[in-house]
Design a protein around this motif. Structure first.
Motif, PDB file in Angstrom:
ATOM      1  N   TYR A  36      64.830 -19.773  37.092  1.00 37.04           N
ATOM      2  CA  TYR A  36      63.602 -19.438  37.689  1.00 37.04           C
ATOM      3  C   TYR A  36      62.974 -18.077  37.340  1.00 37.04           C
ATOM      4  O   TYR A  36      61.990 -17.494  37.887  1.00 37.04           O
ATOM      5  CB  TYR A  36      63.792 -19.374  39.388  1.00 37.04           C
ATOM      6  CG  TYR A  36      63.964 -20.837  39.883  1.00 37.04           C
ATOM      7  CD1 TYR A  36      62.709 -21.609  39.903  1.00 37.04           C
ATOM      8  CD2 TYR A  36      65.103 -21.311  40.232  1.00 37.04           C
ATOM      9  CE1 TYR A  36      62.568 -22.727  40.505  1.00 37.04           C
ATOM     10  CE2 TYR A  36      64.965 -22.603  40.847  1.00 37.04           C
ATOM     11  CZ  TYR A  36      64.061 -23.541  40.785  1.00 37.04           C
ATOM     12  OH  TYR A  36      64.028 -24.627  41.381  1.00 37.04           O
ATOM     13  N   LYS A  63      58.642 -23.795  42.504  1.00 40.41           N
ATOM     14  CA  LYS A  63      57.942 -22.441  41.927  1.00 40.41           C
ATOM     15  C   LYS A  63      56.935 -21.997  42.480  1.00 40.41           C
ATOM     16  O   LYS A  63      56.176 -22.973  43.124  1.00 40.41           O
ATOM     17  CB  LYS A  63      57.820 -22.845  40.382  1.00 40.41           C
ATOM     18  CG  LYS A  63      58.994 -22.741  39.458  1.00 40.41           C
ATOM     19  CD  LYS A  63      58.462 -22.858  37.956  1.00 40.41           C
ATOM     20  CE  LYS A  63      59.859 -22.983  36.985  1.00 40.41           C
ATOM     21  NZ  LYS A  63      59.081 -22.831  35.602  1.00 40.41           N
ATOM     22  N   LEU A  65      53.246 -21.425  42.565  1.00 36.86           N
ATOM     23  CA  LEU A  65      52.236 -21.807  41.530  1.00 36.86           C
ATOM     24  C   LEU A  65      50.844 -21.982  42.336  1.00 36.86           C
ATOM     25  O   LEU A  65      50.664 -22.628  43.513  1.00 36.86           O
ATOM     26  CB  LEU A  65      52.501 -22.988  40.629  1.00 36.86           C
ATOM     27  CG  LEU A  65      53.597 -23.196  39.897  1.00 36.86           C
ATOM     28  CD1 LEU A  65      53.887 -24.713  39.305  1.00 36.86           C
ATOM     29  CD2 LEU A  65      53.813 -22.018  38.757  1.00 36.86           C
ATOM     30  N   TYR A  66      49.968 -21.246  42.014  1.00 36.24           N
ATOM     31  CA  TYR A  66      48.629 -21.225  42.589  1.00 36.24           C
ATOM     32  C   TYR A  66      47.479 -21.756  41.551  1.00 36.24           C
ATOM     33  O   TYR A  66      47.479 -22.008  40.528  1.00 36.24           O
ATOM     34  CB  TYR A  66      48.090 -19.585  43.032  1.00 36.24           C
ATOM     35  CG  TYR A  66      49.398 -19.274  43.712  1.00 36.24           C
ATOM     36  CD1 TYR A  66      49.220 -19.081  45.367  1.00 36.24           C
ATOM     37  CD2 TYR A  66      50.436 -18.525  43.147  1.00 36.24           C
ATOM     38  CE1 TYR A  66      50.334 -18.551  45.910  1.00 36.24           C
ATOM     39  CE2 TYR A  66      51.452 -17.727  43.779  1.00 36.24           C
ATOM     40  CZ  TYR A  66      51.273 -17.739  45.270  1.00 36.24           C
ATOM     41  OH  TYR A  66      52.312 -17.147  46.125  1.00 36.24           O
ATOM     42  N   ASP A  67      46.418 -22.335  42.232  1.00 29.45           N
ATOM     43  CA  ASP A  67      45.160 -22.854  41.836  1.00 29.45           C
ATOM     44  C   ASP A  67      44.378 -21.590  41.469  1.00 29.45           C
ATOM     45  O   ASP A  67      44.524 -20.323  41.607  1.00 29.45           O
ATOM     46  CB  ASP A  67      44.550 -23.883  42.423  1.00 29.45           C
ATOM     47  CG  ASP A  67      43.999 -23.325  43.984  1.00 29.45           C
ATOM     48  OD1 ASP A  67      43.910 -22.017  44.024  1.00 29.45           O
ATOM     49  OD2 ASP A  67      43.961 -24.074  44.811  1.00 29.45           O
ATOM     50  N   GLU A  68      43.375 -22.086  40.973  1.00 31.08           N
ATOM     51  CA  GLU A  68      42.308 -20.968  40.446  1.00 31.08           C
ATOM     52  C   GLU A  68      41.791 -20.047  41.716  1.00 31.08           C
ATOM     53  O   GLU A  68      41.073 -18.979  41.308  1.00 31.08           O
ATOM     54  CB  GLU A  68      41.160 -21.656  39.624  1.00 31.08           C
ATOM     55  CG  GLU A  68      40.078 -22.388  40.334  1.00 31.08           C
ATOM     56  CD  GLU A  68      40.735 -23.968  40.492  1.00 31.08           C
ATOM     57  OE1 GLU A  68      40.042 -24.775  40.878  1.00 31.08           O
ATOM     58  OE2 GLU A  68      41.911 -24.002  39.923  1.00 31.08           O
ATOM     59  N   LEU A  72      48.204 -21.736  47.082  1.00 30.93           N
ATOM     60  CA  LEU A  72      49.417 -22.427  46.733  1.00 30.93           C
ATOM     61  C   LEU A  72      49.096 -23.927  46.508  1.00 30.93           C
ATOM     62  O   LEU A  72      48.606 -24.445  47.309  1.00 30.93           O
ATOM     63  CB  LEU A  72      50.174 -22.004  47.731  1.00 30.93           C
ATOM     64  CG  LEU A  72      51.912 -22.154  47.452  1.00 30.93           C
ATOM     65  CD1 LEU A  72      52.260 -20.997  46.391  1.00 30.93           C
ATOM     66  CD2 LEU A  72      52.899 -22.144  48.657  1.00 30.93           C
ATOM     67  N   LEU A  73      49.627 -24.207  45.290  1.00 29.63           N
ATOM     68  CA  LEU A  73      49.577 -25.765  45.185  1.00 29.63           C
ATOM     69  C   LEU A  73      50.563 -26.544  45.923  1.00 29.63           C
ATOM     70  O   LEU A  73      51.326 -25.874  46.701  1.00 29.63           O
ATOM     71  CB  LEU A  73      50.087 -25.994  43.435  1.00 29.63           C
ATOM     72  CG  LEU A  73      49.132 -25.318  42.466  1.00 29.63           C
ATOM     73  CD1 LEU A  73      49.545 -25.619  40.887  1.00 29.63           C
ATOM     74  CD2 LEU A  73      47.551 -26.004  42.420  1.00 29.63           C
ATOM     75  N   GLU A  77      53.501 -30.584  43.488  1.00 24.56           N
ATOM     76  CA  GLU A  77      52.935 -29.904  42.130  1.00 24.56           C
ATOM     77  C   GLU A  77      54.076 -28.811  41.540  1.00 24.56           C
ATOM     78  O   GLU A  77      54.105 -28.270  40.713  1.00 24.56           O
ATOM     79  CB  GLU A  77      51.589 -29.483  42.117  1.00 24.56           C
ATOM     80  CG  GLU A  77      50.414 -30.265  42.342  1.00 24.56           C
ATOM     81  CD  GLU A  77      49.221 -30.127  42.590  1.00 24.56           C
ATOM     82  OE1 GLU A  77      48.322 -29.965  41.577  1.00 24.56           O
ATOM     83  OE2 GLU A  77      48.816 -29.612  43.566  1.00 24.56           O
ATOM     84  N   ARG A  78      54.584 -28.254  42.732  1.00 28.78           N
ATOM     85  CA  ARG A  78      55.449 -27.137  42.494  1.00 28.78           C
ATOM     86  C   ARG A  78      57.027 -27.326  42.327  1.00 28.78           C
ATOM     87  O   ARG A  78      57.581 -26.446  41.830  1.00 28.78           O
ATOM     88  CB  ARG A  78      55.281 -26.246  43.563  1.00 28.78           C
ATOM     89  CG  ARG A  78      53.931 -25.540  43.774  1.00 28.78           C
ATOM     90  CD  ARG A  78      53.832 -24.499  44.804  1.00 28.78           C
ATOM     91  NE  ARG A  78      54.029 -24.927  45.986  1.00 28.78           N
ATOM     92  CZ  ARG A  78      55.276 -24.449  46.847  1.00 28.78           C
ATOM     93  NH1 ARG A  78      55.817 -23.758  46.506  1.00 28.78           N
ATOM     94  NH2 ARG A  78      55.240 -24.903  48.231  1.00 28.78           N
ATOM     95  N   THR A  80      60.589 -28.552  40.965  1.00 23.73           N
ATOM     96  CA  THR A  80      60.806 -28.320  39.552  1.00 23.73           C
ATOM     97  C   THR A  80      61.716 -29.643  39.314  1.00 23.73           C
ATOM     98  O   THR A  80      62.203 -30.358  40.148  1.00 23.73           O
ATOM     99  CB  THR A  80      61.676 -27.327  39.146  1.00 23.73           C
ATOM    100  OG1 THR A  80      62.867 -27.182  40.043  1.00 23.73           O
ATOM    101  CG2 THR A  80      60.521 -25.907  39.315  1.00 23.73           C
TER     102      THR A  80
END
Length: 198
Positions: A36, A63, A65-68, A72-73, A77-78, A80
């Motif tokens: 990580y 993880k 992870l964010y969109d544009e 937060l996704l 989608e996050r 692992t």
């Protein structure tokens, strides 16, 4: 008296578990820190005994992870590949032995949920907060995330009102079976379960 014995046993088992697992847990922690690229632990606030907040420890399975738009996704989608394995084997829960050792959790009890849920419980459901939350529980060995909130809470209340050390032993044995069968890890369409909305 049995609750006092339960609390003592919890701490003894947690301490013993951490001692026995110290080497594999240390290795796993280092490997996850590398994977990580930072903190391998997920630390979040949950509702404990009587609904009081406490910090819960888990190994990371997702993880950040964010969109544009900076949002937060989704969990799907996050999560692992390693996270999926940790969850399937319930290894992500092992750091909660620290919670048991510091007295904020038990080995067996209703699972610790979000603080925001405290305001959504009915009087009946709120009884689940009368015991320390557990690493495993009656609902976890009877469907885990594959049962709806109403059934989960009914089982939590059943546990609280019928607690005994023998009941705990039964749940621990069933937990081992459930882990090996890898049942109820996630609800259909979710990484774990849909949020409770009252």
């Amino acid at each position: 008296m049995s609750l006092r014995v339960k609390h003592i046993l919890d701490k003894f088992i947690a301490a013993l578990g951490l001692i026995v697992l110290i080497i594999p847990l240390t290795i796993l922690t280092i490997l996850l820190a590398i994977y990580y690229r930072g903190n391998p632990f997920y630390i979040t606030e949950r509702a404990g005994l009587y609904g009081h907040p406490f910090k819960l420890y888990k190994y990371k399975s997702m993880k950040m992870l964010y969109d544009e738009n900076g949002e937060l996704l989704s969990d799907e989608e996050r999560i692992t590949t390693v996270g999926k394995i940790l969850r399937k084997l319930s290894i992500d829960e092992l750091p909660q032995l620290i919670n048991v050792l510091n007295g904020t959790m038990s080995i067996v009890g209703p699972r610790p949920l979000l603080l925001e849920y405290n305001e959504l419980y009915s009087d009946y459901e709120r009884q689940r907060l009368l015991m320390r939350p557990g690493i495993t529980g009656w609902a976890q060995v009877n469907g885990r995330n594959n049962i709806d909130w109403k059934k989960k809470f009914a089982m939590d209340v059943e546990y609280v009102t019928n607690y005994s050390l023998l009941f705990d032993l039964k749940i621990v044995i069933l937990t081992v079976v459930v882990i090996f069968k890898r049942e109820g890890i996630s609800q259909d369409g979710y990484v774990s379960a849909e949020k409770f909305r009252g």
